[in-house]
Design an enzyme around this catalytic site. Structure first.
Site, PDB file in Angstrom:
ATOM      1  CG  ASP A   1      -0.308  -0.140   2.540  1.00 42.88           C
ATOM      2  OD1 ASP A   1      -0.951  -0.648   3.488  1.00 42.88           O
ATOM      3  OD2 ASP A   1       0.875   0.259   2.673  1.00 42.88           O
TER       4      ASP A   1
ATOM      5  CB  CYS B   1       1.716  -4.000 -25.906  1.00 39.56           C
ATOM      6  SG  CYS B   1       2.696  -3.532 -27.350  1.00 39.56           S
TER       7      CYS B   1
ATOM      8  CB  CYS C   1       6.062  -3.634 -30.084  1.00 42.43           C
ATOM      9  SG  CYS C   1       5.601  -5.173 -29.242  1.00 42.43           S
TER      10      CYS C   1
ATOM     11  CG  HIS D   1       4.753  -9.727  -0.226  1.00 44.39           C
ATOM     12  ND1 HIS D   1       3.896 -10.097   0.775  1.00 44.39           N
ATOM     13  CD2 HIS D   1       5.726 -10.662  -0.231  1.00 44.39           C
ATOM     14  CE1 HIS D   1       4.345 -11.206   1.346  1.00 44.39           C
ATOM     15  NE2 HIS D   1       5.445 -11.569   0.766  1.00 44.39           N
TER      16      HIS D   1
ATOM     17  CG  ASN E   1      -2.143  -9.457  15.513  1.00 41.40           C
ATOM     18  OD1 ASN E   1      -3.333  -9.420  15.775  1.00 41.40           O
ATOM     19  ND2 ASN E   1      -1.670  -9.821  14.336  1.00 41.40           N
TER      20      ASN E   1
HETATM   21  C1  BV8 Z   1       6.943 -18.146  -3.097  1.00 42.94           C
HETATM   22  C2  BV8 Z   1       1.044  -9.225  -2.627  1.00 42.94           C
HETATM   23  C3  BV8 Z   1       8.767 -19.205  -4.166  1.00 42.94           C
HETATM   24  C4  BV8 Z   1      -0.134  -9.360  -3.518  1.00 42.94           C
HETATM   25  C5  BV8 Z   1       1.128 -11.224  -1.215  1.00 42.94           C
HETATM   26  C6  BV8 Z   1       6.025 -22.549   3.057  1.00 42.94           C
HETATM   27  C7  BV8 Z   1       4.986 -23.077   3.756  1.00 42.94           C
HETATM   28  C8  BV8 Z   1       3.667 -22.959   3.233  1.00 42.94           C
HETATM   29  C9  BV8 Z   1       3.404 -22.290   2.034  1.00 42.94           C
HETATM   30  C10 BV8 Z   1       4.454 -21.768   1.343  1.00 42.94           C
HETATM   31  C11 BV8 Z   1       5.748 -21.906   1.843  1.00 42.94           C
HETATM   32  N1  BV8 Z   1       6.563 -21.286   0.965  1.00 42.94           N
HETATM   33  C12 BV8 Z   1       5.832 -20.774  -0.068  1.00 42.94           C
HETATM   34  C13 BV8 Z   1       4.545 -21.072   0.132  1.00 42.94           C
HETATM   35  C14 BV8 Z   1       3.448 -20.687  -0.735  1.00 42.94           C
HETATM   36  C15 BV8 Z   1       2.926 -19.263  -0.473  1.00 42.94           C
HETATM   37  C16 BV8 Z   1       2.367 -19.151   0.922  1.00 42.94           C
HETATM   38  O1  BV8 Z   1       2.988 -18.656   1.842  1.00 42.94           O
HETATM   39  N2  BV8 Z   1       1.112 -19.617   1.062  1.00 42.94           N
HETATM   40  C17 BV8 Z   1       0.434 -19.503   2.375  1.00 42.94           C
HETATM   41  C18 BV8 Z   1      -0.881 -18.788   2.188  1.00 42.94           C
HETATM   42  C19 BV8 Z   1       0.220 -20.840   2.954  1.00 42.94           C
HETATM   43  N3  BV8 Z   1       3.994 -18.278  -0.652  1.00 42.94           N
HETATM   44  C20 BV8 Z   1       4.198 -17.808  -1.910  1.00 42.94           C
HETATM   45  O2  BV8 Z   1       3.570 -18.166  -2.889  1.00 42.94           O
HETATM   46  C21 BV8 Z   1       5.306 -16.779  -2.044  1.00 42.94           C
HETATM   47  N4  BV8 Z   1       6.152 -17.081  -3.148  1.00 42.94           N
HETATM   48  O3  BV8 Z   1       6.980 -18.928  -2.160  1.00 42.94           O
HETATM   49  O4  BV8 Z   1       7.727 -18.212  -4.196  1.00 42.94           O
HETATM   50  C22 BV8 Z   1       8.439 -20.064  -5.228  1.00 42.94           C
HETATM   51  C23 BV8 Z   1       8.251 -19.534  -6.489  1.00 42.94           C
HETATM   52  C24 BV8 Z   1       8.062 -20.434  -7.502  1.00 42.94           C
HETATM   53  C25 BV8 Z   1       7.919 -21.792  -7.212  1.00 42.94           C
HETATM   54  C26 BV8 Z   1       8.077 -22.247  -5.902  1.00 42.94           C
HETATM   55  C27 BV8 Z   1       8.341 -21.377  -4.884  1.00 42.94           C
HETATM   56  C28 BV8 Z   1       4.714 -15.382  -2.380  1.00 42.94           C
HETATM   57  C29 BV8 Z   1       3.930 -14.873  -1.227  1.00 42.94           C
HETATM   58  C30 BV8 Z   1       3.518 -13.402  -1.510  1.00 42.94           C
HETATM   59  C31 BV8 Z   1       2.126 -13.321  -2.087  1.00 42.94           C
HETATM   60  N5  BV8 Z   1       1.715 -11.921  -2.191  1.00 42.94           N
HETATM   61  N6  BV8 Z   1       0.798  -9.908  -1.354  1.00 42.94           N
HETATM   62  C32 BV8 Z   1      -1.336  -8.579  -3.021  1.00 42.94           C
HETATM   63  O5  BV8 Z   1      -1.232  -7.910  -1.958  1.00 42.94           O
HETATM   64  O6  BV8 Z   1      -2.356  -8.642  -3.724  1.00 42.94           O
HETATM   65  S1  BV8 Z   1       0.831 -12.017   0.286  1.00 42.94           S
HETATM   66  C33 BV8 Z   1      -0.333 -11.007   1.098  1.00 42.94           C
HETATM   67  O7  BV8 Z   1      -0.968 -11.870   2.008  1.00 42.94           O
HETATM   68  C34 BV8 Z   1       0.226  -9.892   1.941  1.00 42.94           C
HETATM   69  O8  BV8 Z   1       1.319  -9.257   1.338  1.00 42.94           O
HETATM   70  C35 BV8 Z   1       0.635 -10.631   3.212  1.00 42.94           C
HETATM   71  O9  BV8 Z   1       1.883 -11.235   3.043  1.00 42.94           O
HETATM   72  C36 BV8 Z   1      -0.399 -11.722   3.283  1.00 42.94           C
HETATM   73  C37 BV8 Z   1      -1.500 -11.319   4.205  1.00 42.94           C
HETATM   74  O10 BV8 Z   1      -1.010 -11.516   5.481  1.00 42.94           O
HETATM   75  P1  BV8 Z   1      -1.090 -10.311   6.539  1.00 42.94           P
HETATM   76  O11 BV8 Z   1      -0.435  -9.103   5.995  1.00 42.94           O
HETATM   77  O12 BV8 Z   1      -0.601 -10.882   7.802  1.00 42.94           O
HETATM   78  O13 BV8 Z   1      -2.659  -9.977   6.606  1.00 42.94           O
HETATM   79  P2  BV8 Z   1      -3.825 -10.868   7.235  1.00 42.94           P
HETATM   80  O14 BV8 Z   1      -5.075 -10.287   6.711  1.00 42.94           O
HETATM   81  O15 BV8 Z   1      -3.546 -12.319   7.050  1.00 42.94           O
HETATM   82  O16 BV8 Z   1      -3.704 -10.610   8.824  1.00 42.94           O
HETATM   83  C38 BV8 Z   1      -3.852  -9.310   9.322  1.00 42.94           C
HETATM   84  C39 BV8 Z   1      -3.382  -9.372  10.761  1.00 42.94           C
HETATM   85  O17 BV8 Z   1      -3.460  -8.056  11.305  1.00 42.94           O
HETATM   86  C40 BV8 Z   1      -4.249 -10.284  11.649  1.00 42.94           C
HETATM   87  O18 BV8 Z   1      -3.414 -11.102  12.446  1.00 42.94           O
HETATM   88  C41 BV8 Z   1      -5.037  -9.289  12.523  1.00 42.94           C
HETATM   89  O19 BV8 Z   1      -5.287  -9.802  13.809  1.00 42.94           O
HETATM   90  C42 BV8 Z   1      -4.051  -8.128  12.586  1.00 42.94           C
HETATM   91  N7  BV8 Z   1      -4.630  -6.814  12.861  1.00 42.94           N
HETATM   92  C43 BV8 Z   1      -5.849  -6.364  12.494  1.00 42.94           C
HETATM   93  N8  BV8 Z   1      -5.997  -5.062  12.930  1.00 42.94           N
HETATM   94  C44 BV8 Z   1      -4.826  -4.718  13.557  1.00 42.94           C
HETATM   95  C45 BV8 Z   1      -3.958  -5.834  13.506  1.00 42.94           C
HETATM   96  N9  BV8 Z   1      -2.715  -5.825  14.036  1.00 42.94           N
HETATM   97  C46 BV8 Z   1      -2.306  -4.661  14.659  1.00 42.94           C
HETATM   98  N10 BV8 Z   1      -3.083  -3.537  14.731  1.00 42.94           N
HETATM   99  C47 BV8 Z   1      -4.337  -3.535  14.202  1.00 42.94           C
HETATM  100  N11 BV8 Z   1      -5.083  -2.435  14.305  1.00 42.94           N
END
Ligand code: BV8
Length: 241
Positions: free
Chosen positions: A103, A147, A133, A118, A213
């Site tokens: 963001d 494009c 192109c 990310h 959190n």
């Molecule tokens: C990859 C950009 C290598 C796009 C994002 C190992 C184990 C398991 C799975 C995997 C692993 N390694 C890789 C994987 C696969 C995958 C993955 O992790 N899957 C998960 C879901 C199981 N990872 C990938 O694919 C990564 N790439 O590994 O590549 C590779 C490549 C080729 C071949 C093989 C391997 C890429 C990951 C990045 C994806 N892109 N974002 C977009 O934004 O559209 S991820 C996106 O989701 C965010 O960037 C962030 O990372 C994630 C969301 O998580 P959070 O930010 O934590 O948000 P969330 O909503 O979950 O939680 C919010 C929290 O805030 C809560 O806890 C809440 O309580 C808290 N909160 C709320 N209010 C407040 C607060 N805290 C404080 N104050 C408040 N007021």
């Protein structure tokens, strides 16, 4: 317990911070899970944030990013973003800021060296490798634009699931995680890798880990302390001079 963490902050020469969507929640940006409001509720974010989804439904995925961009354009960094930026200005080189957020709110708050592992929703790039192109200045309008000559699509410059992270950002993040004495893990559920692995690495290297959190997270298991507070209310008190 805030006082203990303040003491740890005072003592640490090198601090790493890992943030997620939660730090932007109090600015009005829905977290990744909450972003599935209204029109997008029927889609799992991991389904929308993939190259396959974009190739299969380019307009749907483009519109989802346009929806998020419009929301982000209407909000401002909150006291949490600002407290981190102010600390970095007061203590140059002591705090490395790693974010999963696309963001740009850390950067708008003044954290100019933010390690955005990310990518950014505010920039676009070509879907396929650019051909001679492909001129980003002369696009065929549309959702997404393309494009004029070869039809190569424009896509948001974010890291999609299944895509590897930008090498320079990931190396900088790993260096910071491995060198810190204290890591603050703020506003992340800790389920996405390799981002969450940075906190595990810091813990394994003997650094103290503090989770900020309101809810339990996957990373509480490596935390020396959890502050169950919203980031924008906790960080100013924690980081003030
Ligand atoms: C990859 C950009 C290598 C796009 C994002 C190992 C184990 C398991 C799975 C995997 C692993 N390694 C890789 C994987 C696969 C995958 C993955 O992790 N899957 C998960 C879901 C199981 N990872 C990938 O694919 C990564 N790439 O590994 O590549 C590779 C490549 C080729 C071949 C093989 C391997 C890429 C990951 C990045 C994806 N892109 N974002 C977009 O934004 O559209 S991820 C996106 O989701 C965010 O960037 C962030 O990372 C994630 C969301 O998580 P959070 O930010 O934590 O948000 P969330 O909503 O979950 O939680 C919010 C929290 O805030 C809560 O806890 C809440 O309580 C808290 N909160 C709320 N209010 C407040 C607060 N805290 C404080 N104050 C408040 N007021």
């Amino acid at each position: 317990m805030r006082d203990t963490v303040r003491q740890w902050i005072r003592e640490a020469r090198r601090i790493a911070v890992l943030t997620g969507a939660g730090i932007s929640a109090e600015s009005g940006v829905p977290t990744f899970r909450d972003a599935q409001t209204g029109l997008w509720a029927q889609f799992n974010p991991q389904e929308l944030a993939t190259e396959a989804a974009f190739r299969a439904h380019p307009q749907r995925v483009w519109d989802w990013y346009a929806f998020r961009r419009e929301m982000i354009a209407k909000v401002a960094p909150n006291a949490g973003h600002l407290a981190l930026a102010a600390f970095q200005q007061r203590h140059p080189g002591r705090l490395a800021l790693i974010t999963q957020n696309v963001d740009g709110l850390h950067q708008r708050a003044g954290s100019h060296e933010t390690i955005a592992i990310h990518g950014s929703i505010l920039q676009d790039q070509w879907l396929d490798a650019a051909r001679p192109c492909c001129d980003a200045g002369a696009l065929q309008a549309g959702r997404p634009p393309r494009c004029l000559v070869c039809g190569n699509l424009r896509r948001p410059a974010v890291v999609w699931f299944g895509e590897s992270l930008p090498v320079t950002a990931l190396e900088a993040a790993e260096e910071a995680a491995n060198a810190c004495e204290l890591m603050l893990v703020i506003g992340t559920s800790g389920v996405v890798y390799p981002a969450a692995g940075l906190a595990l690495a810091a813990h394994q290297r003997g650094a103290r880990v503090v989770v900020i959190n309101p809810e339990p997270t996957e990373l509480d298991r490596v935390a020396d302390h959890c502050l169950r507070e919203p980031a924008a209310q906790c960080l100013p008190a924690l980081l003030e001079h």
